[in-house]
Design an enzyme around this catalytic site. Structure first.
Site, short mmCIF file in Angstrom:
data_model
loop_
_atom_site.label_atom_id
_atom_site.label_comp_id
_atom_site.label_asym_id
_atom_site.label_seq_id
_atom_site.Cartn_x
_atom_site.Cartn_y
_atom_site.Cartn_z
N ARG A 158 10.99 8.43 3.12
CA ARG A 158 11.52 7.07 2.95
C ARG A 158 12.72 7.09 2.01
O ARG A 158 12.72 7.80 1.01
CB ARG A 158 10.44 6.15 2.37
CG ARG A 158 9.34 5.84 3.36
CD ARG A 158 8.25 4.99 2.73
NE ARG A 158 7.01 5.71 2.62
CZ ARG A 158 6.01 5.38 1.80
NH1 ARG A 158 6.13 4.33 1.02
NH2 ARG A 158 4.91 6.08 1.77
N ASN A 217 -10.73 4.55 3.14
CA ASN A 217 -9.29 4.30 3.23
C ASN A 217 -8.94 4.44 4.70
O ASN A 217 -8.77 5.54 5.22
CB ASN A 217 -8.55 5.33 2.37
CG ASN A 217 -7.06 5.13 2.40
OD1 ASN A 217 -6.54 4.27 3.14
ND2 ASN A 217 -6.35 5.91 1.62
N HIS A 250 0.78 1.27 -4.74
CA HIS A 250 0.18 2.35 -5.56
C HIS A 250 -0.45 1.76 -6.83
O HIS A 250 -0.62 2.47 -7.82
CB HIS A 250 1.23 3.39 -6.02
CG HIS A 250 1.85 4.19 -4.92
ND1 HIS A 250 3.15 4.63 -4.99
CD2 HIS A 250 1.36 4.66 -3.76
CE1 HIS A 250 3.44 5.33 -3.91
NE2 HIS A 250 2.36 5.36 -3.13
N GLU A 300 -7.42 8.11 -6.87
CA GLU A 300 -7.50 6.75 -6.33
C GLU A 300 -8.90 6.41 -5.83
O GLU A 300 -9.35 5.29 -5.97
CB GLU A 300 -6.45 6.57 -5.22
CG GLU A 300 -5.05 6.45 -5.83
CD GLU A 300 -3.93 6.41 -4.81
OE1 GLU A 300 -3.58 7.48 -4.29
OE2 GLU A 300 -3.42 5.32 -4.55
N ARG A 344 -9.90 0.48 0.39
CA ARG A 344 -8.51 0.37 -0.03
C ARG A 344 -7.82 -0.60 0.93
O ARG A 344 -7.87 -0.43 2.15
CB ARG A 344 -7.84 1.74 0.07
CG ARG A 344 -6.38 1.62 -0.26
CD ARG A 344 -5.64 2.90 0.02
NE ARG A 344 -4.26 2.74 -0.43
CZ ARG A 344 -3.25 3.41 0.09
NH1 ARG A 344 -3.45 4.28 1.05
NH2 ARG A 344 -2.03 3.22 -0.36
#
Ligand code: ADP
Length: 401
Positions: free
Chosen positions: A245, A7, A184, A388, A95
């Site tokens: 965010r 990642n 996601h 993940e 990823r």
């Protein structure tokens, strides 16, 4: 088969080596501050076991190539490593944040795939170039080893047009692909799959709402195993209230800030992505700090919690309306897995829709999936840990078979 999962971010690389025959993590590592004067590498061999060996390095790491080379040396190190030869690594899974409309599933990386990821850079200007750095380095370091891209957006490519279109001039979609993509996806797909397995249902028969609450937060309506709506949009800014965010805001706030505060578009973008959300409301973006502050009477911390959980509740209600029948609501990621107060507040008032949680069970901590709804709740509510890296490794293995 051993799969290396990468990642790659703009200044960091997270990596894991997984043994897919036993579903175990052999190495868990993080290279940070790439390009800074002081780089940082932490490599954990056999993490979480009594054989665990932690190696830390602080040295200049000028680029991704150097970072990945250092990591690989540790993975195959005679004393600190876990494999004796690099040829034991059968595949590399990457990823990739934005696959645009080009990728509906994980894909073996070819020159055409790299070109398509590049073509999607305008949609994810910070993420896709960093993901491509990781891909290029791995292709150089592992020649001949299959490399697979697993996209954050792929699971959401089943969302129908009435849910992914913004009500903007249509040519913005035709010419510039302005639409909702969602992110996601690897996590939402993984926990939906786990939920089906736990409920002993075919994924194709499962309707659920997956609630991923970490630093980034998103919710997905899953109908018959497929994503039919999700809260993150063209970029990972829309929807729920996140660590830094904003999630949903009135788009006219941009105009207001520009006209009345003289803020330019870069400043507004930075504010919405980095200085808003929980942090914007109360100055803290870690939910543990927010709870500590609430205990000490900090009212803004309480407000931040309330704004986030109210938004969660509103979206759960909206997705119940989207799905009609809901078999399960699944909480996951850092906050979703650990924070019983956020879970409780996020489903508060939904009893009339058949959502009832057991306060005592909800307060328990578990590393394993946990059912937190009462037996008479018509919607099952579960906490299911996401993974993940394991999901990327599984997708990588599957596509190669
Ligand atoms: P990321 O989006 O970076 O992958 P994670 O899923 O790891 O994030 O979630 C990180 C967030 O989870 C932290 O910012 C923190 O708010 C929250 N978190 C982690 N542990 C706990 C805990 N025990 N209680 C409440 N919140 C937690």
């Amino acid at each position: 088969m051993k799969v290396l999962v990468i990642n790659s971010g703009s200044s960091s690389i997270k990596y894991q080596l997984l043994d897919m025959d036993t579903d175990t993590v052999l190495v868990n590592g993080l290279v940070e501050r790439i390009g800074d004067e002081k780089g940082d590498l932490t490599n954990k061999a056999f993490p979480g076991t009594d054989k665990q060996v932690v190696t830390k390095m602080v040295q200049p790491i000028p680029d991704h190539n150097t970072g990945m080379r250092l990591a690989i040396e540790l993975i195959a190190h005679p004393e600190k490593g876990v494999i004796s030869d690099m040829s034991e690594i059968g595949a590399v899974g990457h990823r990739v944040v934005h696959g645009g409309e080009d990728f509906h599933q994980p894909t073996i990386i070819t020159d055409e795939v790299i070109a398509a990821i590049e073509a999607n850079v305008p949609l994810a200007p910070l993420h896709n170039p960093a993901n491509l750095d990781g891909i290029r380095v791995a292709m150089e370091l592992f020649p001949g080893v299959p490399q697979v891209a697993v996209f954050d957006t792929a699971f959401h490519q089943t969302i129908p047009a009435h849910a992914y279109m913004y009500a903007l001039p249509y040519e913005l979609y035709e010419k510039d692909r302005v639409r909702r993509y969602g992110f996601h996806g690897t996590s939402h797909k993984f926990v939906a799959g786990e939920c089906a397995r736990i409920l002993d249902k075919n994924l194709g028969d499962l309707n659920c709402i997956t609630v991923h609450l970490g630093n980034g937060c998103s919710m997905t309506a899953v109908e018959n195993g497929k994503s039919v709506d999700t809260s993150l949009g063209m970029t990972p800014l829309e929807g729920l209230v996140m660590g830094t965010r904003s999630g949903d805001v009135d788009p006219a706030i941009h105009t207001f800030l520009s006209r009345n505060k003289g803020m330019d578009i870069e400043a507004i973008d930075t504010m919405l992505n980095k200085e808003s959300g929980l942090k914007g409301l109360c100055g803290m973006n870690d939910m543990r700090d927010i709870h500590d502050a609430i205990e000490k009477g900090n009212e803004l911390a309480k407000l931040a919690l309330d704004v986030q959980t109210y938004r969660n509740r509103k979206y759960i209600g909206a997705y119940m309306a989207v799905l009609g029948r809901v078999d399960a609501i699944v909480f996951t990621a850092g906050i979703g897995e650990n924070d019983d107060i956020v879970r409780r507040e996020s489903v508060k008032g939904l009893e009339c829709f058949g959502v009832k949680i057991d306060a005592e069970v909800n307060a328990q901590r578990a590393k394993e999936p946990l059912k937190i709804s009462t037996d008479d709740s018509s919607v099952a509510v579960w906490v299911i840990p996401t993974n993940e890296e394991l999901a990327i490794a599984r997708e990588t293995k599957n596509i190669l078979q």
